[in-house]
Every structure is written in structure tokens, then in C-alpha cells.
Motif scaffolding. Structure first.
Motif, short mmCIF file in Angstrom:
data_model
loop_
_atom_site.label_atom_id
_atom_site.label_comp_id
_atom_site.label_asym_id
_atom_site.label_seq_id
_atom_site.Cartn_x
_atom_site.Cartn_y
_atom_site.Cartn_z
N LYS A 1 0.81 -1.21 0.00
CA LYS A 1 0.00 0.00 0.00
C LYS A 1 0.84 1.26 0.00
N ASP A 2 1.99 1.23 0.63
CA ASP A 2 2.83 2.42 0.70
C ASP A 2 3.39 2.82 -0.66
N ARG A 3 3.28 1.95 -1.66
CA ARG A 3 3.79 2.26 -2.99
C ARG A 3 2.65 2.58 -3.98
N ALA A 4 1.45 2.60 -3.50
CA ALA A 4 0.30 2.80 -4.38
C ALA A 4 0.10 4.25 -4.79
N GLN A 5 0.79 5.18 -4.13
CA GLN A 5 0.71 6.61 -4.45
C GLN A 5 -0.74 7.10 -4.51
N GLY A 6 -1.51 6.70 -3.52
CA GLY A 6 -2.87 7.20 -3.40
C GLY A 6 -3.91 6.42 -4.16
N ARG A 7 -3.50 5.47 -5.00
CA ARG A 7 -4.48 4.69 -5.74
C ARG A 7 -5.12 3.66 -4.82
N THR A 8 -6.39 3.44 -4.99
CA THR A 8 -7.15 2.58 -4.10
C THR A 8 -7.10 1.13 -4.56
N LEU A 9 -7.62 0.28 -3.69
CA LEU A 9 -7.72 -1.14 -4.04
C LEU A 9 -8.57 -1.32 -5.28
N ALA A 10 -9.64 -0.55 -5.38
CA ALA A 10 -10.51 -0.64 -6.56
C ALA A 10 -9.76 -0.27 -7.83
N ASP A 11 -8.87 0.73 -7.72
CA ASP A 11 -8.08 1.15 -8.89
C ASP A 11 -7.14 0.05 -9.36
N LEU A 12 -6.59 -0.70 -8.41
CA LEU A 12 -5.52 -1.64 -8.73
C LEU A 12 -5.94 -3.11 -8.69
N ARG A 13 -7.21 -3.35 -8.43
CA ARG A 13 -7.66 -4.73 -8.28
C ARG A 13 -7.32 -5.60 -9.51
N GLU A 14 -7.66 -5.13 -10.71
CA GLU A 14 -7.45 -5.94 -11.91
C GLU A 14 -5.97 -6.07 -12.28
N PRO A 15 -5.17 -5.00 -12.21
CA PRO A 15 -3.73 -5.19 -12.44
C PRO A 15 -3.10 -6.18 -11.48
N ILE A 16 -3.51 -6.13 -10.20
CA ILE A 16 -2.97 -7.07 -9.23
C ILE A 16 -3.41 -8.49 -9.57
N ARG A 17 -4.67 -8.65 -9.95
CA ARG A 17 -5.17 -9.98 -10.32
C ARG A 17 -4.36 -10.54 -11.50
N ASP A 18 -4.13 -9.70 -12.50
CA ASP A 18 -3.37 -10.15 -13.67
C ASP A 18 -1.95 -10.55 -13.27
N PHE A 19 -1.34 -9.76 -12.40
CA PHE A 19 0.02 -10.06 -11.96
C PHE A 19 0.09 -11.39 -11.21
N LEU A 20 -0.82 -11.58 -10.26
CA LEU A 20 -0.81 -12.81 -9.48
C LEU A 20 -1.16 -14.02 -10.35
N ASN A 21 -2.07 -13.84 -11.30
CA ASN A 21 -2.38 -14.92 -12.24
C ASN A 21 -1.15 -15.28 -13.07
N GLY A 22 -0.41 -14.26 -13.50
CA GLY A 22 0.80 -14.51 -14.28
C GLY A 22 1.82 -15.31 -13.48
N GLN A 23 1.97 -14.96 -12.20
CA GLN A 23 2.88 -15.71 -11.34
C GLN A 23 2.46 -17.17 -11.25
N ARG A 24 1.20 -17.41 -11.09
CA ARG A 24 0.71 -18.78 -10.94
C ARG A 24 0.86 -19.57 -12.23
N GLN A 25 0.68 -18.91 -13.37
CA GLN A 25 0.89 -19.58 -14.64
C GLN A 25 2.35 -20.01 -14.79
N GLN A 26 3.27 -19.16 -14.38
CA GLN A 26 4.68 -19.51 -14.44
C GLN A 26 5.00 -20.69 -13.51
N GLN A 27 4.42 -20.66 -12.32
CA GLN A 27 4.64 -21.75 -11.37
C GLN A 27 4.06 -23.05 -11.89
N ALA A 28 2.89 -22.96 -12.53
CA ALA A 28 2.26 -24.16 -13.08
C ALA A 28 3.10 -24.75 -14.20
N ARG A 29 3.65 -23.89 -15.04
CA ARG A 29 4.51 -24.38 -16.12
C ARG A 29 5.74 -25.06 -15.57
#
Length: 209
Positions: free
Chosen positions: A130-158
Motif C-alpha cells: 500500500k505504501d507504494r500505491a501513491q494514493g491509488r485505491t484497491l478498486a483502482d488496482l484490483r485488476e492489475p494485481i489480479r493479472d500479476f498474481l495470475n501470471g505468477q501462478r501460470q509460471q509456477q504451473a509451467r
């Protein structure tokens, strides 16, 4: 659940950052750029020549710790890419046997191993960064975070899939890339422990980071 500490603002641009090569220039007396051997001339001054080997010998004399670090980093980068290439070939063989394209096969197998990212996990990731969000809310970053975590899991699955193929496919895998090696001169006055005729000598560099 713990997550790697990453800047939330970098989540959306993570792919761009990963596209940049981290491999250092070849050197350290271990491996030269394509077409340049250790005897290759890298400079001429008034008819006098400086070879790549001489350059690396001088580097070794001036900063042995840094040369060792760069050589190790080169090896680690090569090994990472080599592992990816080995995985590509194993997946290609398995996909062919299954009558699928490599992309279809990876998608099918990853679906068996990847758990969907939950809203709770997204919220936890946001709070940890949160300290790096520069004022952006969870709602603002929900989908980018989801995409990032999904990408991590895809790499782990591979990675899991490749490990399974190495043991189950019957395809022999041999990695022949040599790790860096270095001859180390040990003076008679250097501190030591153990018998002089020990089959293995372990050398510790106090200035190596």
C-alpha cells in the motif's frame, strides 16, 4: 499467505521490465561473445595488440571479486534461459503425443494446477504494498494485481509441468552447461584447516559479495 514484495505501481508494467536482458557482457575469462576467442584482439595501439585474454587477466588482477560476480551472473542467466528451452522441448514432445499444439497443451495442463486468485489474496497483496500505491485505491488496482498474481501462478504451473515431464515422459534430459570454475593459488602462509592431502579444498573469499 505471503507474497513477494513488489511495487504495486510496477504490476501493470512487469512484462516490460522482464523483457530487458540482465545478462552482463561476456568476459571473466570464461566465455567470449560469439566470434571472439580468448586470443581475439580487442584493441591496437601503434601496432601493439591487446587480446581478450590479456584484458580479462588485467580485470582479474584489478578486481577478482567483481569478475567472479559477473561470471556467475552470466552463468545464472544462461542456465535460466537453458532451463526454459529444455522445458519448451519437453512440452513440444508431450503436446505432439497428445495431438495438441504446445500452447493448447500448456493451457490444458495449467488449468489443472492453477487456483483462481481470490479477492482476499488481492486485498492482502494491496495491503502489503500500500505504501507504494501513491494514493491509488484497491478498486483502482484490483485488476492489475489480479493479472500479476495470475501470471505468477501460470509460471509456477509451467515449472511444475516441466518437472513432471522430466520424470514421467521417458525423454532423457542432460544439462551440459558447465558452471564457472576458477584456478585459485594458495600460498603456504594462507590460513587453513584440515590435512594437506585432503581430496577437496574449500576456499573462502572474504571480499566476495
Amino acid at each position: 499467505m505471503r507474497y513477494p514484495v513488489l511495487g504495486v505501481l510496477l504490476v501493470a508494467g512487469i512484462a516490460c521490465g522482464n523483457a530487458q536482458s540482465t545478462a552482463p557482457p561476456a568476459g571473466a575469462g570464461q566465455s567470449a561473445p560469439a566470434g571472439q576467442s580468448s586470443g581475439a584482439v580487442v584493441a591496437e595501439v601503434g601496432g601493439r595488440q591487446i587480446t581478450l585474454q590479456q584484458l580479462d587477466d588485467r580485470w582479474l588482477a584489478l578486481d577478482p571479486a567483481e569478475q567472479a560476480r559477473v561470471t556467475q551472473l552470466m552463468y545464472q542467466n544462461r542456465r535460466t534461459v537453458l532451463d526454459q528451452m529444455v522445458g519448451d522441448l519437453l512440452i513440444e514432445d508431450a503436446a505432439k503425443a497428445a495431438g495438441l499444439t504446445p500452447e493448447q497443451y500448456v493451457q490444458q495442463e495449467s488449468a489443472k494446477r492453477v487456483q483462481p486468485v481470490t479477492d482476499a489474496e488481492i486485498a492482502a497483496f494491496y495491503e502489503q504494498n500500500k505504501d507504494r500505491a501513491q494514493g491509488r485505491t484497491l478498486a483502482d488496482l484490483r485488476e492489475p494485481i489480479r493479472d500479476f498474481l495470475n501470471g505468477q501462478r501460470q509460471q509456477q504451473a509451467r515449472a511444475m509441468l516441466v518437472d513432471e515431464l522430466k520424470t514421467k515422459s521417458g525423454t532423457p534430459v542432460r544439462v551440459l552447461l558447465d558452471p564457472p570454475r576458477r584456478n585459485v593459488e594458495i600460498a603456504a602462509h594462507d590460513p587453513s584447516a584440515g590435512p594437506e592431502n585432503a581430496p577437496i579444498t574449500i576456499v573462502e573469499f572474504s571480499d566476495y559479495q
